[in-house]
Design an enzyme around this catalytic site. Sequence first.
Site, short mmCIF file in Angstrom:
data_model
loop_
_atom_site.label_atom_id
_atom_site.label_comp_id
_atom_site.label_asym_id
_atom_site.label_seq_id
_atom_site.Cartn_x
_atom_site.Cartn_y
_atom_site.Cartn_z
N LYS A 53 0.44 -1.28 -0.03
CA LYS A 53 0.40 0.24 0.06
C LYS A 53 0.88 1.30 -0.28
CE LYS A 53 1.00 1.15 4.38
NZ LYS A 53 1.81 3.13 4.76
N GLY A 98 7.64 1.90 4.76
CA GLY A 98 6.04 2.34 4.91
C GLY A 98 5.16 2.05 3.77
N GLY A 155 4.44 -3.92 4.04
CA GLY A 155 4.28 -5.23 3.92
C GLY A 155 4.18 -6.69 4.79
N ASP A 188 -2.09 -1.45 10.38
CA ASP A 188 -2.60 -1.71 8.56
C ASP A 188 -3.20 -3.16 8.04
OD1 ASP A 188 -1.94 0.93 8.68
OD2 ASP A 188 0.26 0.63 7.56
#
Length: 282
Positions: free
Chosen positions: A9, A95, A98, A133
């Site tokens: 992302k 960032g 992963g 995330d």
Amino acid sequence: MITIRAHAKINLSLDIIGKRQDGYHDLRSVMQSVRLYDEITLHPQKEISVRCDLRFLPCDNHNIAWKAARLFMDEIGTKDGIGIQIKKHIPVGGGLGGGSADAASVLMGLNRLYGFPIPFSRLLELGLACGADVPFCMTGGTCLAEGLGEILSPLSPLPHCHILLLRPRFPLSTKKIFSLVNVKQIKHHPDTKGLINALQNRDTEGVLVRLFNCLEDFVSRPEIKEYKKLLLDEGAKAALMTGSGSVVYGIFTSMDKANAAKERFTAMGLRPCLTAPVSTIF
């Protein structure tokens, strides 16, 4: 046995709203899935184990993918194990989410292997227990993420473009970067509402002028600004650090310029990666 793609992302915007009593920060971020992905292979066995082609990554219960598998097995009440093979393509400490993507794919893959015993809403809760995330990495596409990152609102997709990633040779620790954040010192915030409206209106220019990450002010490495300038000088319409860094990306509307920039950066030894937005990840 199944193999699943764990998509990276980028953050189109990242805003810090405040600090919670538990020490975590409330965020508001527009997040976007991209085509870059790790490959996760799951095969039934007696124990939970992780193998990865990067030897420096932990393969025990300190690995977020292992934790995701443990939470899933406990949730369905089984003593089964699972073998998890991770082939890494997403840079570590960049960032790009992963590790979160790997955990998300383990949860989604196990749910498929076992015949979907866990509703998606509950699966998202298990994902949040792994990391902030992970819920987005299970949902994908373009979303507004709020709270710790678990409150997700789907948005209109990012218009077609080419995303060139530049990876510094140093990783950054999310925990360390957030420890440096003083909410009162944040002078500028992204125009999140304007960004969402631009996405809804398919206004590419309106999106590009609103890319903003307030964490950049707390990263002292000069390479971040240098890489942004390199991308802009090579024709990127906008450039930004993603997440807590260290990867910087540039958005190109011309494929020719994106490829030319990639070739130039490769010649400079900067390890570029050319990718694109993706709307569906599972």
